[in-house]
Motif scaffolding. Structure first.
Motif, mmCIF file in Angstrom:
data_model
loop_
_atom_site.group_PDB
_atom_site.id
_atom_site.type_symbol
_atom_site.label_atom_id
_atom_site.label_comp_id
_atom_site.label_asym_id
_atom_site.label_seq_id
_atom_site.Cartn_x
_atom_site.Cartn_y
_atom_site.Cartn_z
ATOM 1 N N ALA A 47 0.851 -1.204 -0.152
ATOM 2 C CA ALA A 47 0.021 -0.108 0.177
ATOM 3 C C ALA A 47 0.884 1.209 0.009
ATOM 4 C CB ALA A 47 -0.872 -0.089 1.168
ATOM 5 N N PHE A 48 1.846 1.169 0.663
ATOM 6 C CA PHE A 48 2.793 2.315 0.838
ATOM 7 C C PHE A 48 3.542 2.581 -0.649
ATOM 8 C CE2 PHE A 48 7.121 4.369 1.214
ATOM 9 C CZ PHE A 48 6.929 4.852 2.443
ATOM 10 N N ILE A 49 3.869 1.360 -1.268
ATOM 11 C CA ILE A 49 4.706 1.447 -2.566
ATOM 12 C C ILE A 49 3.671 2.220 -3.450
ATOM 13 C CG2 ILE A 49 5.461 0.234 -4.511
ATOM 14 C CD1 ILE A 49 6.464 -1.928 -2.484
ATOM 15 N N ARG A 50 2.214 1.715 -3.533
ATOM 16 C CA ARG A 50 1.226 2.079 -4.279
ATOM 17 C C ARG A 50 0.878 3.665 -4.118
ATOM 18 N NH1 ARG A 50 -5.153 2.378 -4.457
ATOM 19 N NH2 ARG A 50 -4.968 3.340 -6.422
ATOM 20 N N HIS A 51 0.881 3.940 -3.008
ATOM 21 C CA HIS A 51 0.580 5.295 -2.707
ATOM 22 C C HIS A 51 1.718 6.359 -3.142
ATOM 23 C CE1 HIS A 51 -1.243 8.443 0.379
ATOM 24 N NE2 HIS A 51 -1.329 8.899 -0.990
ATOM 25 N N ALA A 52 2.955 5.714 -2.949
ATOM 26 C CA ALA A 52 4.094 6.767 -3.638
ATOM 27 C C ALA A 52 4.113 6.615 -5.102
ATOM 28 C CB ALA A 52 5.344 6.062 -3.024
ATOM 29 N N ARG A 53 3.697 5.541 -5.776
ATOM 30 C CA ARG A 53 3.878 5.464 -7.014
ATOM 31 C C ARG A 53 2.707 6.344 -7.633
ATOM 32 N NH1 ARG A 53 6.725 5.301 -10.102
ATOM 33 N NH2 ARG A 53 5.663 4.418 -11.867
ATOM 34 N N ARG B 185 12.305 2.761 -2.876
ATOM 35 C CA ARG B 185 13.177 1.917 -2.372
ATOM 36 C C ARG B 185 13.994 2.703 -1.392
ATOM 37 N NH1 ARG B 185 15.291 -2.808 -4.868
ATOM 38 N NH2 ARG B 185 14.700 -2.101 -7.109
ATOM 39 N N ASP B 186 14.397 3.656 -1.503
ATOM 40 C CA ASP B 186 15.192 4.693 -0.425
ATOM 41 C C ASP B 186 14.049 4.977 0.767
ATOM 42 O OD1 ASP B 186 17.408 4.533 -2.055
ATOM 43 O OD2 ASP B 186 17.049 6.687 -2.702
ATOM 44 N N LEU B 187 12.922 5.208 0.471
ATOM 45 C CA LEU B 187 11.987 5.773 1.412
ATOM 46 C C LEU B 187 11.600 4.698 2.310
ATOM 47 C CD1 LEU B 187 9.323 7.850 -0.649
ATOM 48 C CD2 LEU B 187 10.851 8.685 1.256
ATOM 49 N N LEU B 188 11.619 3.386 1.574
ATOM 50 C CA LEU B 188 11.300 1.891 2.424
ATOM 51 C C LEU B 188 12.441 1.557 3.304
ATOM 52 C CD1 LEU B 188 9.626 -0.302 -0.510
ATOM 53 C CD2 LEU B 188 8.640 0.486 1.745
ATOM 54 N N SER B 189 13.502 1.756 2.938
ATOM 55 C CA SER B 189 14.641 1.377 3.630
ATOM 56 C C SER B 189 14.853 2.520 4.977
ATOM 57 C CB SER B 189 16.044 1.391 2.803
ATOM 58 O OG SER B 189 16.617 2.684 2.770
ATOM 59 N N LEU B 190 14.360 3.851 4.497
ATOM 60 C CA LEU B 190 14.373 4.704 5.606
ATOM 61 C C LEU B 190 13.323 4.137 6.703
ATOM 62 C CD1 LEU B 190 14.616 8.060 3.794
ATOM 63 C CD2 LEU B 190 16.502 6.786 5.286
#
Lengths: 145, 145
Positions: free
Chosen positions: B49-55, B65-70
């Motif tokens: 859901a995070f990925i989708r929203h960011a897309r 990828r960077d935001l997720l690792s943060l």
DNA sequence: CTTGAACCTATAGTTGCTAGAGGACGTAGA
DNA sequence: TCTACGTCCTCTAGCAACTATAGGTTCAAG
């Protein structure tokens, strides 16, 4: 007669891109010099300028292909060209609306961070929870293969 | 535990896209059922859901990828996440400005055709002659290979 | 127990270029 | 005339971010 490099500088299109346009049939095959180098006429320059301008306006190569074949035949009715341009305008307007919404949301997100640790970070928080989001976005996919 | 299809419908991401995200390492490899089918936890749902929203907000997969690792490391300072979001905002603002200019030009182009033959068509005319164009566009290429 | 939807892998295609390898041409100066 | 250098040639592969296809397996309902 222009070499490909001159044509490139004078139209603002990169050399490999010109060759690519020839390859996919947007530009006719160029004449060649004795040494097999491409030579371009004024007509080719015009055609490439047309393509470039249309690309700047966001037309797809497919749409440009259609527009070119229309303009090659100037006695045809103009409705088709108009329709292509109108479709393009609608596209642009829709992208514009979505981008405006995104901008608002990004601004809200960025204004400031509540804390200085990731755990308090508004950016991460907003991205992780769609319900914090005001705007309505279209779905990315419709699921099911 | 969700199947990939359920995960897809509940997040609005297409099934092949989910597999693609796993393949490029944005999503961890999913657990498998006895019959080798992927099974997803609530955590995976959140991450997707995070990925989708960011897309939707136009972030690139690299930025995500960077935001997720943060966000995997909540004790880090939040400046990096903020910087990514700010860069994204700047991008969106610049695209917005260009699109607005394009819209104006397309509108001028489409308003009406002088005649009903292609030879009088404003669309073709404007595209063929950059000097009829008010706006300033960036160059498509810079020529020379 | 059979049907059919949903799943699996692997590979290739999409758009609009861009980059690289490895070589030929063309022109200006020594 | 040689040589150096910039421009040109073809061909192939790569980029983002998926999407589509082929050919096969699994699972749940009737």
């Amino acid at each position: 007669m222009l070499t490909i490099g001159k044509l490139g500088t004078s139209t603002g299109v990169k050399v490999p891109t010109i060759r690519y346009y020839e390859q996919i049939g947007l530009l006719p095959e160029a004449e060649r010099s004795a040494g097999n180098q491409r030579l371009y006429t004024h007509k080719a320059h015009e055609r490439l300028a047309f393509i470039r301008h249309a690309r700047e306006l966001g037309f797809s190569l497919e749409a440009i292909r259609d527009l070119l074949s229309l303009s090659d035949d100037p006695d045809q009715p103009c409705a088709a060209a108009d329709a292509i341009a109108k479709a393009q305008l609608a596209e642009v307007e829709s992208r514009l609306a979505r981008l405006t919404a995104l901008k608002t949301e990004l601004e809200r997100m960025v204004v400031q961070c509540a804390g200085d640790r990731i755990s308090d970070c508004r950016v991460i928080e907003v991205l992780g929870d769609h319900s914090l989001c005001v705007t309505n976005h279209p779905t990315i996919g419709d699921a099911g293969q």
